[in-house]
Write a protein that holds these residues in place. Structure first.
Motif, PDB file in Angstrom:
ATOM      1  N   TYR A  72     120.674   4.112 -62.696  1.00 47.18           N
ATOM      2  CA  TYR A  72     122.123   3.986 -62.837  1.00 47.18           C
ATOM      3  C   TYR A  72     122.459   3.696 -64.300  1.00 47.18           C
ATOM      4  CZ  TYR A  72     120.790  -0.976 -62.514  1.00 47.18           C
ATOM      5  OH  TYR A  72     120.190  -2.199 -62.701  1.00 47.18           O
ATOM      6  N   THR A  73     123.745   3.698 -64.617  1.00 45.20           N
ATOM      7  CA  THR A  73     124.189   3.340 -65.959  1.00 45.20           C
ATOM      8  C   THR A  73     125.281   2.278 -65.856  1.00 45.20           C
ATOM      9  OG1 THR A  73     123.638   5.460 -66.976  1.00 45.20           O
ATOM     10  CG2 THR A  73     125.320   4.149 -68.072  1.00 45.20           C
ATOM     11  N   VAL A  74     125.080   1.185 -66.563  1.00 47.01           N
ATOM     12  CA  VAL A  74     126.053   0.100 -66.589  1.00 47.01           C
ATOM     13  C   VAL A  74     127.064   0.375 -67.694  1.00 47.01           C
ATOM     14  CG1 VAL A  74     126.351  -2.406 -66.535  1.00 47.01           C
ATOM     15  CG2 VAL A  74     124.110  -1.409 -66.053  1.00 47.01           C
ATOM     16  N   ILE A  75     128.354   0.196 -67.397  1.00 51.37           N
ATOM     17  CA  ILE A  75     129.383   0.435 -68.403  1.00 51.37           C
ATOM     18  C   ILE A  75     130.261  -0.797 -68.590  1.00 51.37           C
ATOM     19  CG2 ILE A  75     129.424   2.916 -67.918  1.00 51.37           C
ATOM     20  CD1 ILE A  75     132.186   2.392 -66.507  1.00 51.37           C
ATOM     21  N   ASP A  76     130.839  -0.900 -69.770  1.00 52.06           N
ATOM     22  CA  ASP A  76     131.809  -1.956 -70.042  1.00 52.06           C
ATOM     23  C   ASP A  76     132.651  -1.521 -71.235  1.00 52.06           C
ATOM     24  OD1 ASP A  76     132.607  -4.901 -69.439  1.00 52.06           O
ATOM     25  OD2 ASP A  76     132.434  -4.834 -71.616  1.00 52.06           O
ATOM     26  N   ILE A  77     133.926  -1.881 -71.198  1.00 57.28           N
ATOM     27  CA  ILE A  77     134.799  -1.614 -72.340  1.00 57.28           C
ATOM     28  C   ILE A  77     135.497  -2.900 -72.751  1.00 57.28           C
ATOM     29  CG2 ILE A  77     135.193   0.792 -71.701  1.00 57.28           C
ATOM     30  CD1 ILE A  77     137.946  -0.044 -70.611  1.00 57.28           C
ATOM     31  N   GLU A  78     135.908  -2.943 -74.005  1.00 59.05           N
ATOM     32  CA  GLU A  78     136.797  -3.994 -74.496  1.00 59.05           C
ATOM     33  C   GLU A  78     138.108  -3.308 -74.881  1.00 59.05           C
ATOM     34  OE1 GLU A  78     135.860  -6.913 -74.015  1.00 59.05           O
ATOM     35  OE2 GLU A  78     133.712  -6.574 -73.778  1.00 59.05           O
ATOM     36  N   THR A  79     139.208  -3.971 -74.597  1.00 54.94           N
ATOM     37  CA  THR A  79     140.530  -3.372 -74.795  1.00 54.94           C
ATOM     38  C   THR A  79     141.483  -4.342 -75.467  1.00 54.94           C
ATOM     39  OG1 THR A  79     141.419  -4.112 -72.660  1.00 54.94           O
ATOM     40  CG2 THR A  79     140.173  -2.041 -72.668  1.00 54.94           C
ATOM     41  N   THR A  80     142.615  -3.826 -75.903  1.00 56.99           N
ATOM     42  CA  THR A  80     143.634  -4.690 -76.521  1.00 56.99           C
ATOM     43  C   THR A  80     144.494  -5.388 -75.483  1.00 56.99           C
ATOM     44  OG1 THR A  80     145.165  -2.813 -76.679  1.00 56.99           O
ATOM     45  CG2 THR A  80     143.747  -3.264 -78.600  1.00 56.99           C
ATOM     46  N   VAL A  84     124.576   0.954 -70.816  1.00 57.69           N
ATOM     47  CA  VAL A  84     123.114   0.928 -70.855  1.00 57.69           C
ATOM     48  C   VAL A  84     122.593   1.750 -69.693  1.00 57.69           C
ATOM     49  CG1 VAL A  84     122.911  -1.266 -72.073  1.00 57.69           C
ATOM     50  CG2 VAL A  84     122.941  -1.265 -69.576  1.00 57.69           C
ATOM     51  N   LYS A  85     121.626   2.603 -69.975  1.00 55.88           N
ATOM     52  CA  LYS A  85     121.053   3.479 -68.953  1.00 55.88           C
ATOM     53  C   LYS A  85     119.822   2.823 -68.367  1.00 55.88           C
ATOM     54  CE  LYS A  85     121.710   7.732 -69.628  1.00 55.88           C
ATOM     55  NZ  LYS A  85     121.727   9.113 -70.186  1.00 55.88           N
ATOM     56  N   VAL A  86     119.729   2.859 -67.035  1.00 51.89           N
ATOM     57  CA  VAL A  86     118.631   2.208 -66.319  1.00 51.89           C
ATOM     58  C   VAL A  86     117.854   3.256 -65.538  1.00 51.89           C
ATOM     59  CG1 VAL A  86     118.048   0.515 -64.530  1.00 51.89           C
ATOM     60  CG2 VAL A  86     119.923   0.051 -66.136  1.00 51.89           C
ATOM     61  N   ARG A  87     116.538   3.210 -65.699  1.00 50.84           N
ATOM     62  CA  ARG A  87     115.646   4.069 -64.950  1.00 50.84           C
ATOM     63  C   ARG A  87     114.565   3.201 -64.304  1.00 50.84           C
ATOM     64  NH1 ARG A  87     119.239   6.775 -65.244  1.00 50.84           N
ATOM     65  NH2 ARG A  87     119.504   8.915 -65.984  1.00 50.84           N
ATOM     66  N   LYS A 108     114.857  -0.477 -65.034  1.00 49.96           N
ATOM     67  CA  LYS A 108     114.640  -0.977 -66.391  1.00 49.96           C
ATOM     68  C   LYS A 108     115.542  -0.233 -67.378  1.00 49.96           C
ATOM     69  CE  LYS A 108     109.834  -2.405 -65.733  1.00 49.96           C
ATOM     70  NZ  LYS A 108     109.828  -2.201 -64.281  1.00 49.96           N
ATOM     71  N   ILE A 109     116.074  -0.969 -68.352  1.00 45.71           N
ATOM     72  CA  ILE A 109     116.930  -0.372 -69.379  1.00 45.71           C
ATOM     73  C   ILE A 109     116.100   0.514 -70.292  1.00 45.71           C
ATOM     74  CG2 ILE A 109     118.379  -0.864 -71.386  1.00 45.71           C
ATOM     75  CD1 ILE A 109     119.238  -3.469 -70.000  1.00 45.71           C
ATOM     76  N   VAL A 110     116.552   1.752 -70.456  1.00 48.46           N
ATOM     77  CA  VAL A 110     115.806   2.703 -71.282  1.00 48.46           C
ATOM     78  C   VAL A 110     116.623   3.247 -72.453  1.00 48.46           C
ATOM     79  CG1 VAL A 110     114.307   3.408 -69.374  1.00 48.46           C
ATOM     80  CG2 VAL A 110     116.439   4.658 -69.791  1.00 48.46           C
ATOM     81  N   ASP A 111     117.942   3.058 -72.421  1.00 55.73           N
ATOM     82  CA  ASP A 111     118.769   3.621 -73.494  1.00 55.73           C
ATOM     83  C   ASP A 111     120.115   2.904 -73.496  1.00 55.73           C
ATOM     84  OD1 ASP A 111     119.478   5.201 -75.617  1.00 55.73           O
ATOM     85  OD2 ASP A 111     119.625   7.074 -74.469  1.00 55.73           O
ATOM     86  N   GLU A 112     120.831   2.984 -74.606  1.00 53.43           N
ATOM     87  CA  GLU A 112     122.156   2.372 -74.656  1.00 53.43           C
ATOM     88  C   GLU A 112     123.117   3.196 -75.506  1.00 53.43           C
ATOM     89  OE1 GLU A 112     122.468  -0.954 -78.135  1.00 53.43           O
ATOM     90  OE2 GLU A 112     121.220  -1.534 -76.418  1.00 53.43           O
ATOM     91  N   PHE A 113     124.387   3.005 -75.223  1.00 52.45           N
ATOM     92  CA  PHE A 113     125.473   3.660 -75.953  1.00 52.45           C
ATOM     93  C   PHE A 113     126.439   2.580 -76.404  1.00 52.45           C
ATOM     94  CE2 PHE A 113     129.724   5.324 -76.285  1.00 52.45           C
ATOM     95  CZ  PHE A 113     129.581   6.568 -76.883  1.00 52.45           C
ATOM     96  N   SER A 114     126.858   2.664 -77.660  1.00 49.19           N
ATOM     97  CA  SER A 114     127.814   1.681 -78.165  1.00 49.19           C
ATOM     98  C   SER A 114     128.678   2.322 -79.242  1.00 49.19           C
ATOM     99  CB  SER A 114     127.074   0.471 -78.754  1.00 49.19           C
ATOM    100  OG  SER A 114     127.984  -0.483 -79.249  1.00 49.19           O
ATOM    101  N   SER A 115     129.988   2.120 -79.122  1.00 44.27           N
ATOM    102  CA  SER A 115     130.895   2.664 -80.121  1.00 44.27           C
ATOM    103  C   SER A 115     132.172   1.844 -80.182  1.00 44.27           C
ATOM    104  CB  SER A 115     131.250   4.121 -79.793  1.00 44.27           C
ATOM    105  OG  SER A 115     132.157   4.642 -80.751  1.00 44.27           O
ATOM    106  N   PHE A 116     132.558   1.461 -81.396  1.00 41.87           N
ATOM    107  CA  PHE A 116     133.899   0.936 -81.595  1.00 41.87           C
ATOM    108  C   PHE A 116     134.877   2.097 -81.498  1.00 41.87           C
ATOM    109  CE2 PHE A 116     131.840  -2.594 -84.090  1.00 41.87           C
ATOM    110  CZ  PHE A 116     132.212  -3.598 -83.214  1.00 41.87           C
ATOM    111  N   VAL A 117     136.131   1.773 -81.187  1.00 42.03           N
ATOM    112  CA  VAL A 117     137.193   2.779 -81.096  1.00 42.03           C
ATOM    113  C   VAL A 117     138.388   2.274 -81.898  1.00 42.03           C
ATOM    114  CG1 VAL A 117     138.695   4.110 -79.582  1.00 42.03           C
ATOM    115  CG2 VAL A 117     136.427   3.393 -78.770  1.00 42.03           C
TER     116      VAL A 117
END
Length: 204
Positions: free
Chosen positions: A24-32, A47-50, A53-62
């Motif tokens: 599965y992939t866990v997601i979260d956002i921060e907002t105004t 974060v991507k889970v296989r 176990k966590i195997v990869d992550e994505f992170s970006s400011f907007v």
């Protein structure tokens, strides 16, 4: 993230599942703020889970288009204007984020908030929909730990004996949610032998 009553109809939204997938992939956002029609996303994390176990992550400011980061949001997230200066616009982040979560079952704490916010931004700034099925850690916590005084992520972490990450940021919240989810899985397996047995007993 935060709880807000939102009854807007989203035609292509995925299915709300009570399940314990191993991938599965866990997601979260921060907002105004809490309102997808008025407020904006300032950070997206996943974060991507296989095989649990966590195997990869994505992170970006907007970079928000018009909204500002209030002192309350700055205090909550630790994100200020300097950190998002020069960050990508949401229409540039969505394709990269969508590629990361493509085909994934999504997980999050009160994940409806994140999915609804993202869904509306997908609809507004892209030509595709956020339609992934999802699992809500908040619902799992309420089902398995009704004795907790509340079910905020910080509370669930403490009650489950998991070290709390003091940084309330997107990826760190994803990692925390992952640990809680896996702890609940272990609890079910210890008591019932298998998640499928638990689901059958409680007609889930």
């Amino acid at each position: 993230m935060n709880i807000m009553m939102d009854f807007k109809y989203r035609k292509y939204k995925g299915k709300d599942m009570f399940d314990f997938p191993e991938d599965y992939t866990v997601i979260d956002i921060e907002t105004t703020g809490l309102n997808p029609d008025e407020n904006e996303i300032i950070e997206v994390g996943a974060v991507k889970v296989r095989d649990r176990k966590i195997v990869d992550e994505f992170s970006s400011f907007v970079s928000p288009k018009k909204d500002i980061i209030s002192p309350e949001i700055r205090k909550l997230t630790g994100i200020d204007e300097a950190m998002i200066e020069g960050a990508d616009q949401i229409e540039d982040v969505i394709p990269r984020f969508n590629e990361f979560i493509d085909g994934e079952i999504l997980l999050g704490h009160n994940v409806n908030f994140d999915i609804n916010f993202l869904y509306d931004n997908y609809e507004r700034y892209s030509d595709f929909y956020l339609s992934n099925d999802y699992v809500d850690l908040l619902k799992i916590s309420r089902k398995l730990s009704p004795e907790f005084e509340n079910h905020k992520l910080e509370t669930v972490l403490k009650k489950l004996g998991i070290k709390v990450d003091q940084q309330h940021r997107a990826v760190s919240d994803c990692i925390d949610a992952h640990h809680c989810f896996e702890k609940y899985r272990e609890t079910i397996i210890a008591q019932y032998g298998d998640v499928s047995v638990y689901k059958m007993i409680f007609n889930l």
